[in-house]
Design a protein around this motif. Structure first.
Motif, PDB file in Angstrom:
ATOM      1  N   UNK A   1      15.404 -13.383  -6.500  1.00 19.63           N
ATOM      2  CA  UNK A   1      14.450 -14.297  -5.789  1.00 19.63           C
ATOM      3  C   UNK A   1      14.324 -14.075  -4.545  1.00 19.63           C
TER       4      UNK A   1
ATOM      5  N   UNK B   1      13.028 -16.360  -1.390  1.00 19.44           N
ATOM      6  CA  UNK B   1      12.621 -17.491  -1.134  1.00 19.44           C
ATOM      7  C   UNK B   1      12.282 -17.647   0.431  1.00 19.44           C
TER       8      UNK B   1
ATOM      9  N   UNK C   1      11.422 -22.587   0.012  1.00 22.13           N
ATOM     10  CA  UNK C   1      12.334 -23.054  -0.892  1.00 22.13           C
ATOM     11  C   UNK C   1      13.818 -23.037  -0.386  1.00 22.13           C
ATOM     12  N   UNK C   2      13.913 -22.178   0.528  1.00 24.72           N
ATOM     13  CA  UNK C   2      15.230 -21.910   1.086  1.00 24.72           C
ATOM     14  C   UNK C   2      16.515 -21.982   0.489  1.00 24.72           C
ATOM     15  N   UNK C   3      16.613 -21.393  -0.529  1.00 23.84           N
ATOM     16  CA  UNK C   3      17.441 -21.291  -1.447  1.00 23.84           C
ATOM     17  C   UNK C   3      17.629 -22.182  -2.836  1.00 23.84           C
ATOM     18  N   UNK C   4      16.839 -23.027  -2.719  1.00 20.73           N
ATOM     19  CA  UNK C   4      16.985 -24.248  -3.863  1.00 20.73           C
ATOM     20  C   UNK C   4      16.493 -23.434  -5.288  1.00 20.73           C
TER      21      UNK C   4
ATOM     22  N   UNK D   1      19.615 -12.992  -4.832  1.00 17.61           N
ATOM     23  CA  UNK D   1      18.483 -13.412  -4.096  1.00 17.61           C
ATOM     24  C   UNK D   1      18.441 -13.413  -2.430  1.00 17.61           C
ATOM     25  N   UNK D   2      17.347 -13.384  -1.901  1.00 20.57           N
ATOM     26  CA  UNK D   2      17.492 -13.498  -0.407  1.00 20.57           C
ATOM     27  C   UNK D   2      16.728 -14.672  -0.012  1.00 20.57           C
ATOM     28  N   UNK D   3      17.105 -15.178   1.170  1.00 25.70           N
ATOM     29  CA  UNK D   3      16.417 -16.410   1.911  1.00 25.70           C
ATOM     30  C   UNK D   3      15.903 -15.915   3.195  1.00 25.70           C
ATOM     31  N   UNK D   4      14.808 -14.895   3.363  1.00 23.98           N
ATOM     32  CA  UNK D   4      14.219 -14.464   4.246  1.00 23.98           C
ATOM     33  C   UNK D   4      13.630 -15.651   5.270  1.00 23.98           C
ATOM     34  N   UNK D   5      14.328 -16.363   5.999  1.00 26.44           N
ATOM     35  CA  UNK D   5      13.516 -17.590   6.482  1.00 26.44           C
ATOM     36  C   UNK D   5      12.924 -16.944   7.919  1.00 26.44           C
ATOM     37  N   UNK D   6      13.389 -16.148   8.706  1.00 25.23           N
ATOM     38  CA  UNK D   6      12.574 -15.498   9.768  1.00 25.23           C
ATOM     39  C   UNK D   6      11.626 -14.299   9.296  1.00 25.23           C
TER      40      UNK D   6
ATOM     41  N   UNK E   1      13.821 -10.920   9.005  1.00 17.72           N
ATOM     42  CA  UNK E   1      14.447 -10.809   7.744  1.00 17.72           C
ATOM     43  C   UNK E   1      13.592 -10.501   6.603  1.00 17.72           C
TER      44      UNK E   1
ATOM     45  N   UNK F   1      13.332  -7.071   7.148  1.00 20.72           N
ATOM     46  CA  UNK F   1      14.644  -6.084   7.023  1.00 20.72           C
ATOM     47  C   UNK F   1      15.082  -6.382   5.490  1.00 20.72           C
ATOM     48  N   UNK F   2      14.846  -7.378   4.772  1.00 18.64           N
ATOM     49  CA  UNK F   2      15.571  -7.422   3.572  1.00 18.64           C
ATOM     50  C   UNK F   2      14.296  -7.208   2.295  1.00 18.64           C
TER      51      UNK F   2
END
Lengths: 418, 418
Positions: A276, A278, A281-284, A302-307, A310, A313-314
């Motif tokens: 995933x 996200x 959805x921030x991890x949910x 999964x990853x949560x590339x908020x910025x 990221x 990078x991710x």
């Protein structure tokens, strides 16, 4: 048998905690000939407790009470119950030893209020609580059963499973109850009702149909009750077949499940893996997948590339894409999904990006603008949503619709394979 | 004023959905002179609805009813309410236009059951629902107020905020109510009660103290009610000071907050950033952080390296570490936290790894074995937990204790700085 569930606790009436015990208990009782006539939440006061015990015993034969037995509160509930039943409280030696052991094993000082946890109604059968200090209590009065349990969910669940459900299994062993459930997605409740209203109107009184909707899925449950086991099983199976046939294009599963375990099972069956990616959805989304025991068989992570940094990078989202289309765009969602699939070598990947709100909206992309992408073996499906202003609902709707999109991709791939 | 909240819906009584509306409503009513005397959930039957309206009106002055107005169900609730009030249903033209517009704007076919959404009690004041098709209704009878709202949470919330709360604000404008809340962590409820029992016993009758516990934190709330504003504010402030002084080492915040927004604010104040690396919590830690609006100011993102391969790829956890100590170990937790901090250039990083269960345990590392690590400016704090067998509770306890550990690290750094 009629049952009522009572929850005692000021913290519920001031909205500080949500009562999840009643719902859990209700689900367990479905397998028995028990109709829940009411769920009642009341404060920790003598008046409310004694009035409610009285009213509930007029409505129901089985009264399940949770809460009000914590160390800072047990005084009033147990005292009030003792007065209600015309009995007293006695200290139970067996429970006392158990409570003392718990404190000793944790090297904790035993307080006076903890000793009181061993006090039980003199007329009760003690339901021993392996998981905590407050015991359950079963009282028989005027053909009614009253069962007191602590409010801590896992303690209550232990007492239900160990003591209460076995007790209910002994009632009316001749009555047969069966349920059949279908999980559908991608259709609203009123359209679904319209679609099957002729089938629904044919149902005999021994079979009930329940609509159990969430934000993007509906479970349809047929419940049959009869003393003629083979007859009711046949009838329920017949109506299930009719519903499955009518709802073909919306049917996800023909058994009782929810979308997360269904997808995990389906991916497992194909030997496929999932990741995933996200943003909104921030991890949910990952949390809902990993909440299912055994999810590690298909979920690599999964990853949560908020910025934005990221996201690059991710997931190797291109800087040009972020500049040209923005983080909330179909292009970014696609690069997130394909980037996740590629970087982490999974067979499928789900990506979400959007403006969950309440801030961050623009005229072009108002709050609630969401893009979802799902990458599969050959292609990537995308979908745009325009939701409202409420952050948590937007997150939850996105999560569910992302799972729906993965299901649609799996169906499409299956059709192409055959 | 006394209030009762009634939730109508078979889906609640069979445990298919949890009633979260009542808790939300209760929280909103805290700011008014309203005591909630009961929350009641009942099935969609005429008998239950009419009996409950009657009983509730004997207990309360304000009766808030949610649910039972959905397109497949509104028939029974509205019909029953009409009979209860001795009135009829009439089609409201304004509502009908609104419902028709909604369907047209979404290009959806209007069904007969959707038309019925425009039927309202003839004796009611219509509470117009901007967010959905089912309007709210306010009925005055015998000095009592009955307010019917749809069960869809965001529609109900809109009606409460737009219509109901403004109505309550007009009642008894002389009475002053104030609340002061303290958030504490790292102490159990019974120890806390023991610690402050002398202060609690000094409280005047105009001030109530509530314990609002979650799995690792407790909010202590003082509520004062009086017609003398300056006096009650002073008294509440005095007791708050006493509690803050006594509980020093456990106090996280001296205002009403929960741990996630507190940590976000505190990191924001320091200009610091955070990343997460979640194995056993599977995204729920990041989800709880990103559920807070504005979290993107400090939260760069996170990873969910469920597989060992992803632990290495995303966080540079050493293969030797995984082989020698295993994925669930202090060493792995440390490398996950420091790896997250380094790879994504954050100031702080939280890592979780453990066996959430119910499967996957060994004799050495039974189900419920969890390691948490928090990396800060100079050092890394770690903590081991041994929880039980229940997956979802283990995940939630880990999440909360991980946040508690971050708080402890922030406190420690602050002490070292001064």
């Amino acid at each position: 048998m009629k049952a009522e569930i009572i929850t005692i606790g000021d913290e519920i009436l001031i909205g500080q905690i949500i009562d999840t015990n009643s719902g859990w208990i209700a689900k367990q009782l479905l397998q028995f000939e028990v109709d829940i006539v009411q769920m009642t939440s009341i404060p920790d006061t003598e008046e409310a407790i004694s009035t409610t015990l009285k009213e509930a015993s007029a409505r129901a034969d089985l009264i399940l009470i949770t809460g009000g037995l914590g160390p800072t509160k047990d005084d009033v509930t147990k005292k009030t119950a003792a007065a209600y039943f015309g009995t007293t409280l006695i200290r139970d030696e067996h429970v006392l030893r158990h409570v003392t052991n718990i404190f000793e094993s944790r090297n904790l000082k035993m307080l006076d209020i903890n000793l009181q946890q061993a006090d039980v109604l003199a007329n009760c059968e003690v339901l021993f609580n392996d998981y905590g200090t407050a015991p359950g209590m079963l009282v028989h009065q005027n053909q009614k059963k009253f069962i007191f349990m602590p409010g801590v969910p896992f303690e209550m669940k232990f007492l239900m499973e160990k003591h209460v459900l076995p007790l209910l299994a002994k009632q009316d062993p001749d009555l047969f109850i069966c349920h059949e459930t279908i999980l559908v997605g991608g259709i609203g409740e009123s359209y679904l009702a319209e679609e099957i209203k002729d089938i629904e109107s044919e149902l005999p009184s021994s079979i009930k149909l329940a609509y159990l909707p969430t934000l993007a899925f509906i479970r349809l449950r047929l419940s049959g009750k009869s003393r003629n086991k083979s007859d009711i099983m046949l009838q329920v199976a017949l109506f299930k077949t009719k519903l499955l046939h009518r709802l073909q294009q919306y049917v996800i599963a023909d058994y009782d499940t929810s979308i997360e375990p269904y997808l995990i099972k389906e991916l497992g069956r194909r030997g496929a893996t999932l990741t995933t990616a996200e943003s909104c959805t921030g991890g949910s989304l990952a949390a809902s997948i990993t909440a299912v025991a055994g999810s590690s068989a298909i979920f690599l992570g999964g990853t949560i590339p908020y910025s934005n940094a990221l996201k690059q990078q991710l997931l190797n989202v291109k800087e040009e894409t972020l500049i040209q289309y923005g983080a909330v765009s179909e292009q970014t969602a696609i690069e997130m999904a394909s980037g996740s699939k590629k970087a982490f070598s999974s067979d499928y990947a789900i990506a979400t990006t959007g403006i969950a709100g309440p801030g961050g909206g623009t005229i072009e992309k108002p709050v609630g603008t969401i893009w979802v992408a799902v990458a599969g073996k050959k292609e990537i499906l995308t979908k745009k949503f325009q939701f409202n202003n409420e952050r948590l609902i937007n997150i939850e709707r996105t999560r569910m619709n992302a799972l729906l999109l993965l299901w649609k991709l799996l169906v499409k791939e299956k059709e192409q394979d055959t």
